[in-house]
Design a protein around this motif. Structure first.
Motif, PDB file in Angstrom:
ATOM      1  N   LYS A  38     -13.190 -39.196   0.291  1.00 34.45           N
ATOM      2  CA  LYS A  38     -14.317 -38.989  -0.779  1.00 34.45           C
ATOM      3  C   LYS A  38     -15.667 -39.945  -0.056  1.00 34.45           C
ATOM      4  N   LEU A  87     -18.083 -46.035  -7.825  1.00 34.85           N
ATOM      5  CA  LEU A  87     -17.473 -44.170  -7.959  1.00 34.85           C
ATOM      6  C   LEU A  87     -16.819 -44.189  -7.079  1.00 34.85           C
ATOM      7  N   LYS A 105     -16.255 -40.675  -5.465  1.00 39.14           N
ATOM      8  CA  LYS A 105     -16.200 -39.300  -5.787  1.00 39.14           C
ATOM      9  C   LYS A 105     -15.962 -38.532  -4.325  1.00 39.14           C
ATOM     10  N   THR A 106     -15.484 -37.027  -4.973  1.00 40.71           N
ATOM     11  CA  THR A 106     -15.399 -35.939  -4.026  1.00 40.71           C
ATOM     12  C   THR A 106     -17.127 -35.123  -3.923  1.00 40.71           C
ATOM     13  N   THR A 140     -15.191 -27.827 -10.217  1.00 41.81           N
ATOM     14  CA  THR A 140     -15.295 -29.292  -9.050  1.00 41.81           C
ATOM     15  C   THR A 140     -15.835 -28.920  -7.460  1.00 41.81           C
ATOM     16  N   GLU A 144     -14.021 -37.213 -13.152  1.00 36.16           N
ATOM     17  CA  GLU A 144     -15.002 -38.229 -12.791  1.00 36.16           C
ATOM     18  C   GLU A 144     -15.207 -39.007 -11.325  1.00 36.16           C
ATOM     19  N   PHE A 145     -14.189 -37.212 -10.587  1.00 30.19           N
ATOM     20  CA  PHE A 145     -13.819 -37.342  -9.165  1.00 30.19           C
ATOM     21  C   PHE A 145     -15.429 -36.501  -9.079  1.00 30.19           C
ATOM     22  N   PHE A 182     -22.665 -38.648 -10.947  1.00 29.67           N
ATOM     23  CA  PHE A 182     -22.674 -38.445  -9.816  1.00 29.67           C
ATOM     24  C   PHE A 182     -22.485 -40.121  -8.428  1.00 29.67           C
ATOM     25  N   ASP A 183     -24.008 -40.745  -8.915  1.00 26.74           N
ATOM     26  CA  ASP A 183     -24.026 -41.398  -8.278  1.00 26.74           C
ATOM     27  C   ASP A 183     -23.896 -43.096  -9.309  1.00 26.74           C
TER      28      ASP A 183
END
Length: 724
Positions: A187, A199, A201-202, A304, A346-347, A352-353
């Motif tokens: 991630k 964060l 994130k995928t 997603t 959230e993932f 996103f950033d």
């Protein structure tokens, strides 16, 4: 003694996790008459380079450093290995990432920011490759509001400071990590520049993801060898407007399950489904969204992982096999595609950033109240690029033959499902979403230009004009549009008891007023058999026999009416229960005579449509259809011709349970007509009333036709006649 005065700020930024370009300090750098080697090892106790040059820790930091002479530098490989020992005594070795050049060039960045890098997925995301003889994975991600982005995964203990990336301009971060392989989980850890919040994130461009409820991205490198060359070559010249397109809409998670009630693999489904679809006579399969999604009951509409086939049914190459096998057996594959919105998980893409990157900041523009999702910011070049490139990715890399674009109406209108004061007008003060319109026009132009023979279908439920007309004419550029008006009017009519149908006859005839204003598909889709709407057969009035007979008429009416076709799984054999995504279709019903009859009729209709040009060659032309009589509302009877260059079919419909004896019908030519289809045949579960298979035309003008014949119209039935 190593002088760190010139890099103190860099060290502080690395230590704080805010450095935007660790390559400025890490790796190998010229210093005075010699060189300095630096490695960032937050979990190490001791370290060395190539097993021979000790690295010393800068006190109070995680930076390990060694100074070497120019002569010593010559003995090192271009990309050297760092060895380190952890506090628990475990030893590790890896080529440092911080000696490799950027993986994206200026042209790539320029095209991406311009919104026209149609192969951006080859650069952003994770890609297994060899650079300068070293194998590893190239990572790149767009995160302009980040002060630091790191790659995290099992390979570095999910430690956010172990592999910080560098920014190379225009908000893109990248890093090549040697030693990683396909199958590695990863991630991005993203630190927002404004809040300092981190964060996890995928990857938006990940080509594979873990099976839910896990959410990790997977490094993937395809090894599939395609065997569908003949199909792909013929697709380039596929004249879809004049060809049969009869779509079987499928939800892979509930079409069939394995013996334990679990999901089948894409490869298993391919063999079972293709065998059935070929037998039934469908030309194409359309899959409800198979892009990765965390929540099964969303049916895939809460995406997603836009570049990742869902791992519920196997790997991306398993899905490639599915498409390949379909093509080898003459079956096209369409995907349901969802660019109108994305979930708030959230993932994934949401904030996103740490900023509204893919969506709008203002909820009046950026949120779908009905679905609890975010709306893509179609006016942002990089977002538009993400979506158009994604569409092309499925068509090119998975050989998909077309996309059905979900919820087009929600993209077209700024006030979609909103009250006054809940939306922001466009620059002209109107309700049209100008940026979304431009996005769809670009999408359709690029798909048709780059992937000839493929189609893009719009699920558009309003009267927006020219949806399926070229962009140079001012249209949206879609290949076809779902005819939601036909679907609603038709199903509404069938729900009436036949005694009331004379008062609603216009619901059957009205479709011809606009039938050729667009390239229409006639959908009887999943949306019509869920959420307490009842299955198709249970929408029908009357006892079981009448419900089955009504369904037989409906299926025949769809196949004989101008337009391409779509039918959701289970409807072809009269499944009684509403579709439930968590269980298999009720295949045992096919052993019951009445359900088997409907299935056999559906099969015969499909083959009739596919094999006879009168029913498909002029689907989008008024010349392919002629009314014989549309005025007999009192008896609820319709009759019309379907016409091609070489054939004419006479189609007659009796929408009541009353047999009509000695019913005179106008005919276009003299001679003998064969009854090539009778939905009341006992084979289909009917009463077996008919005309003995043949009808002789008389030279008696009727219904503005030069010839006519008296015949029997069975109850709740459809007859198709062809002159022999």
């Amino acid at each position: 003694m190593i002088d760190i005065s010139t890099i103190e700020k860099d060290i502080q930024q690395l230590q704080a996790g805010t450095h935007h370009d660790p390559f400025q300090i890490l790796g190998c750098h010229k210093e005075g008459k010699g060189w300095v080697l630096r490695a960032w090892l937050p979990t190490a106790e001791s370290a060395n380079v190539e097993g021979k040059i000790p690295l010393g820790r800068i006190e109070g930091t995680d930076l390990f450093v060694a100074s070497i002479s120019s002569q010593k530098k010559k003995t090192l490989p271009q990309h050297f290995s760092v060895h380190w020992t952890e506090a628990d005594g475990s030893e590790h070795q890896a080529v440092t990432p911080y000696t490799f050049l950027p993986g994206l060039g200026e042209l790539d960045l320029h095209l991406f920011v311009e919104g026209r890098h149609w192969k951006v997925y080859e650069h952003l995301g994770a890609h297994y490759k060899e650079i300068d003889g070293v194998t590893g994975v190239q990572f790149a991600v767009w995160a302009p509001a980040a002060s630091r982005v790191s790659v995290v995964g099992d390979f570095n203990g999910w430690h956010g400071l172990r592999h910080p990336m560098r920014t190379i301009g225009n908000g893109v971060w990248e890093l090549f990590i040697p030693g990683l392989h396909p199958g590695d989980i990863y991630k991005y850890e993203i630190r927002n520049s404004n809040t300092g919040h981190c964060l996890i994130k995928t990857d938006p461009y990940a080509q594979a993801m873990e099976l839910r409820p896990k959410t990790g991205s997977l490094v993937f490198n395809s090894a599939h060898e395609w065997q569908d060359t003949d199909w792909m070559q013929s697709r380039e010249t596929f004249d879809w407007q004049k060809s049969p397109i009869n779509i079987y809409e499928v939800h892979l998670g509930s079409w069939q399950l394995d013996d334990e009630g679990g999901f089948l693999n894409y490869r298993e489904i391919a063999h079972r489904l293709v065998s059935y679809v070929k037998w039934m006579g469908f030309t194409h399969i359309e899959l409800l969204p198979i892009t990765e999604h965390p929540f099964d009951p969303s049916w895939g509409y809460q995406t997603t992982g836009y570049f990742a086939p869902t791992s519920r049914f196997g790997t991306p190459d398993d899905f490639r096999y599915f498409v390949d096998y379909c093509h080898q057996n003459g079956i096209g594959v369409y995907l349901d595609w969802v660019p109108a919105h994305f979930p708030k998980d959230e993932f994934a893409l949401a904030r996103f950033d740490g900023s509204a990157l893919y969506e709008h900041e203002d909820p009046r523009q950026g949120e779908h109240q009905d679905w609890g999702t975010y709306i893509f910011n179609f006016g942002r070049n990089e977002v538009r690029n993400f979506l158009v490139a994604n569409a092309l990715y499925w068509l090119k890399h998975f050989h998909i033959d077309g996309l059905r674009v979900d919820a087009v109406a929600s993209m077209l209108y700024l006030d979609y499902s909103r009250e006054h004061g809940q939306w922001i007008p466009n620059k002209h003060g109107g309700r049209e979403n100008l940026e979304a319109i431009e996005f769809m026009q670009v999408l359709n132009e690029e798909v048709h230009a780059q992937c000839p023979g493929t189609v893009v279908m719009a699920e558009e439920s309003t009267s927006w004009p020219m949806v399926s007309r070229p962009t140079w004419m001012g249209g949206l550029g879609y290949s076809m549009k779902w005819n939601m008006g036909w679907m609603n009017d038709t199903l509404n009519y069938f729900e009436y008891d036949p005694v009331y149908r004379p008062y609603h006859h216009n619901q059957l005839t009205f479709s011809q007023i606009y039938a050729y204003s667009e390239n229409f598909i006639l959908p009887l889709s999943h949306d019509e058999v869920v959420h307490m709407k009842h299955s198709l057969v249970n929408k029908m009035p009357g006892d079981l026999w009448q419900r089955m007979a009504n369904l037989r008429i409906l299926l025949a009416y769809q196949q004989l009416h101008p337009g391409k076709k779509l039918l959701f799984m289970g409807s072809e054999f009269a499944q009684f229960g509403e579709w439930a995504d968590a269980r298999s279709l009720d295949w045992y019903l096919c052993e019951r005579p009445e359900n088997k009859g409907v299935q056999l009729l559906s099969r015969d209709l499909n083959h009739l449509y596919k094999n006879h040009s009168a029913l498909h060659q002029r689907d989008f032309e008024s010349a392919g259809f002629e009314w014989i009589d549309c005025h007999d509302y009192e008896q609820s009877i319709l009759s019309f011709l379907r016409v091609s260059d070489t054939e004419k079919f006479v189609c007659l419909f009796n929408f009541t349970p009353v047999p009509r004896q000695l019913y005179r019908i106008g005919l276009p030519e003299a001679g003998t007509y064969q009854e090539i289809l009778n939905t009341d045949s006992e084979v289909y579960g009917g009463s077996n009333m008919g005309n003995g298979g043949y009808i002789e035309a008389e030279h008696q003008p009727w219904m503005n036709r030069p010839y006519s014949a008296e015949l029997t119209l069975p109850p709740l039935s459809v007859l198709v006649l062809k002159k022999i």
